[in-house]
Design a protein around this motif. Structure first.
Motif, mmCIF file in Angstrom:
data_model
loop_
_atom_site.group_PDB
_atom_site.id
_atom_site.type_symbol
_atom_site.label_atom_id
_atom_site.label_comp_id
_atom_site.label_asym_id
_atom_site.label_seq_id
_atom_site.Cartn_x
_atom_site.Cartn_y
_atom_site.Cartn_z
ATOM 1 N N PHE A 74 0.802 -1.209 0.000
ATOM 2 C CA PHE A 74 0.000 0.000 0.000
ATOM 3 C C PHE A 74 0.847 1.277 0.000
ATOM 4 N N PHE A 75 2.038 1.180 0.496
ATOM 5 C CA PHE A 75 2.940 2.325 0.406
ATOM 6 C C PHE A 75 3.210 2.660 -1.061
ATOM 7 N N PHE A 76 3.577 1.626 -1.839
ATOM 8 C CA PHE A 76 3.902 1.859 -3.249
ATOM 9 C C PHE A 76 2.656 2.195 -4.062
ATOM 10 N N LYS A 77 1.517 1.627 -3.682
ATOM 11 C CA LYS A 77 0.290 1.877 -4.438
ATOM 12 C C LYS A 77 -0.220 3.300 -4.234
ATOM 13 N N ASN A 78 -0.107 3.817 -3.033
ATOM 14 C CA ASN A 78 -0.733 5.090 -2.703
ATOM 15 C C ASN A 78 0.212 6.287 -2.732
ATOM 16 N N ASP A 79 1.496 6.061 -2.995
ATOM 17 C CA ASP A 79 2.442 7.182 -3.014
ATOM 18 C C ASP A 79 2.170 8.098 -4.211
ATOM 19 N N TYR A 126 1.029 -11.704 -14.745
ATOM 20 C CA TYR A 126 0.413 -11.170 -13.535
ATOM 21 C C TYR A 126 -0.856 -10.430 -13.959
ATOM 22 N N THR A 127 -1.907 -10.526 -13.157
ATOM 23 C CA THR A 127 -3.177 -9.931 -13.563
ATOM 24 C C THR A 127 -3.847 -9.114 -12.470
ATOM 25 N N THR A 128 -3.683 -9.500 -11.227
ATOM 26 C CA THR A 128 -4.511 -8.924 -10.174
ATOM 27 C C THR A 128 -3.773 -7.854 -9.391
ATOM 28 N N GLY A 129 -4.279 -6.635 -9.468
ATOM 29 C CA GLY A 129 -3.721 -5.567 -8.662
ATOM 30 C C GLY A 129 -4.257 -5.642 -7.247
ATOM 31 N N ILE A 130 -3.806 -4.744 -6.401
ATOM 32 C CA ILE A 130 -4.255 -4.768 -5.010
ATOM 33 C C ILE A 130 -5.513 -3.920 -4.847
ATOM 34 N N VAL A 131 -6.232 -4.191 -3.784
ATOM 35 C CA VAL A 131 -7.428 -3.420 -3.474
ATOM 36 C C VAL A 131 -7.023 -1.999 -3.108
ATOM 37 N N ARG A 132 -7.763 -1.012 -3.617
ATOM 38 C CA ARG A 132 -7.336 0.368 -3.429
ATOM 39 C C ARG A 132 -8.014 1.055 -2.250
#
Length: 410
Positions: A74-79, A126-132
């Protein structure tokens, strides 16, 4: 050109390897703490490399390893700075990366793992990203906790019945027409009264006890009292020492069952509160038989439906897919279910399917058809197939933001 960042996660450390889409030569390799400082160090290196190479996309991946991958993902996703560079953060199934790594390496080391995570991204599989959104994560904490408590409740009930068999064996195995785990029956079975005294009670007195304690919920307390006394009189007897020990164990499990039931009720209230914040909750609850708990459990694991390209990928993510046994003109009839996927999502889908067949005639007809076709463990397999059908419906409704309408109505 793309940048692929593979991170091997442990409780204390992040092992990182960075490759481009054009070469297996590592641009960067490091070993940092699994904390805010370590993640920030990786981020800074990504920004520096992007400044030098101007990547069209950066993909950061790590294996889904319990709670340890949660914070860095989540750090990398939300930065904000990384988001401006077209960065995608994904969580990988450890089985997929292990199979890929085993093709090339027999040894095990974190640095090698990080390299092969990055190299696996180069294959594009790879197909599935993380929940936002945070609402889904909050819901997931509650629904997964409920799942674990339900498993504990089931085990406690099994132990209670096992010990009840020692005390009154016929009562533990013969149908009573009511649940053994209702408050009235639990109070009766754990009361400080011997089985001999219970069997000797006047039938009218026992019937009145059942009627009063249940607040009139039993349709025929007289018949229930007769069934209980008949089971007691036909059961084996224990000596006093064993009987007292069994009574102690029954009381312990009875208290444990009550505690778990109370926890489940508390979790339900919190689940319903958060579900109100998620619009998709109303969509799933429009399906007959799916209430707030099952809707929450499903949505908490799926997250945004945009994470999945089609319903087949969603089914595979849930583990509701089957291995095909085919060679030439031969097509095997036995197709075992994949032993992968999201355990929590599969549980809530199957539980929801089990509920839907009692309310929706189309699903009931489908379930009955599969029951008649399957020879081995028909109910279990028919429920799994019904849950697979449910996935198609859920994917259609969520991706189109539509309320459910039965096929018969349509």
């Amino acid at each position: 050109m793309k940048l692929f960042v593979g991170i091997d996660v442990s409780s204390k450390e992040l092992e990182v390897a960075m490759l481009t889409s054009e070469s297996t030569k590592q641009l960067f390799r490091a070993h940092v703490p699994n904390d805010l400082n370590g993640a920030s160090e990786i981020k800074q290196k990504i920004l520096e490399l992007n400044e030098a190479y101007q990547f069209e996309q950066t993909v950061i991946a790590m294996e889904s390893t319990s709670v340890y991958s949660f914070h860095p993902a989540f750090f990398f996703k939300n930065d904000a700075e990384l988001s401006a560079l077209n960065v995608e953060a994904v969580l990988l199934n450890p089985r997929d990366t292990k199979r890929y790594k085993d093709i090339f390496e027999a040894s095990k080391s974190d640095s090698i793992d990080a390299f092969y995570i990055a190299d696996f991204l180069r294959t594009g599989h790879y197909t599935t990203g993380i929940v936002r959104q945070e609402e889904y994560l909050a819901l997931q904490r509650l629904t997964r906790s409920r799942f674990e408590v339900v498993q504990s409740l089931t085990r406690s009930k099994q132990h209670f019945i096992e010990n009840l068999y020692y005390k009154v064996n016929k009562l533990a195995v013969e149908p009573l027409g009511t649940s053994l785990f209702g408050s009235t029956m639990m109070e009766l079975l754990t009361a400080d009264i011997s089985t001999e005294d219970l069997a000797a009670l006047p039938l009218e007195g026992l019937a009145n006890f059942l009627d009063q304690k249940s607040h009139g919920r039993f349709s025929d307390p007289q018949k229930l009292a007769e069934t209980i006394q008949k089971a007691i009189r036909g059961s084996y007897r224990l000596n006093q020492v064993v009987s007292e020990s069994v009574d102690t164990v029954l009381a312990i499990y009875a208290n444990e069952i009550k505690m778990y039931q109370k926890i489940i009720a508390q979790l339900r209230k919190s689940i319903e509160k958060i579900l109100e914040m998620i619009p998709e909750g109303q969509i799933l609850q429009s399906i007959p038989g799916i209430g707030p708990v099952y809707s929450a459990g499903i949505l908490a694991e799926i997250g945004q439906i945009e994470r999945f390209d089609n319903e087949a990928k969603l089914a595979k993510y849930a583990g509701l897919a089957w291995k095909r046994n085919q060679s030439g003109n031969f097509e095997g009839q036995k197709t075992p279910m994949l032993h992968t996927g999201d355990t929590y999502l599969r549980y809530y889908l199957i539980e929801a399917a089990n509920s839907i067949i009692h309310y929706d005639p189309v699903f009931k007809k489908y379930f009955d058809k599969k029951m008649s076709e399957i020879k081995n463990a028909p109910r279990k397999r028919a429920l799994s197939l019904t849950a697979r059908k449910l996935i198609r419906v859920i994917y259609y409704l969520l991706s189109r933001h539509q309320i459910y309408q039965s096929e018969e109505v349509v």
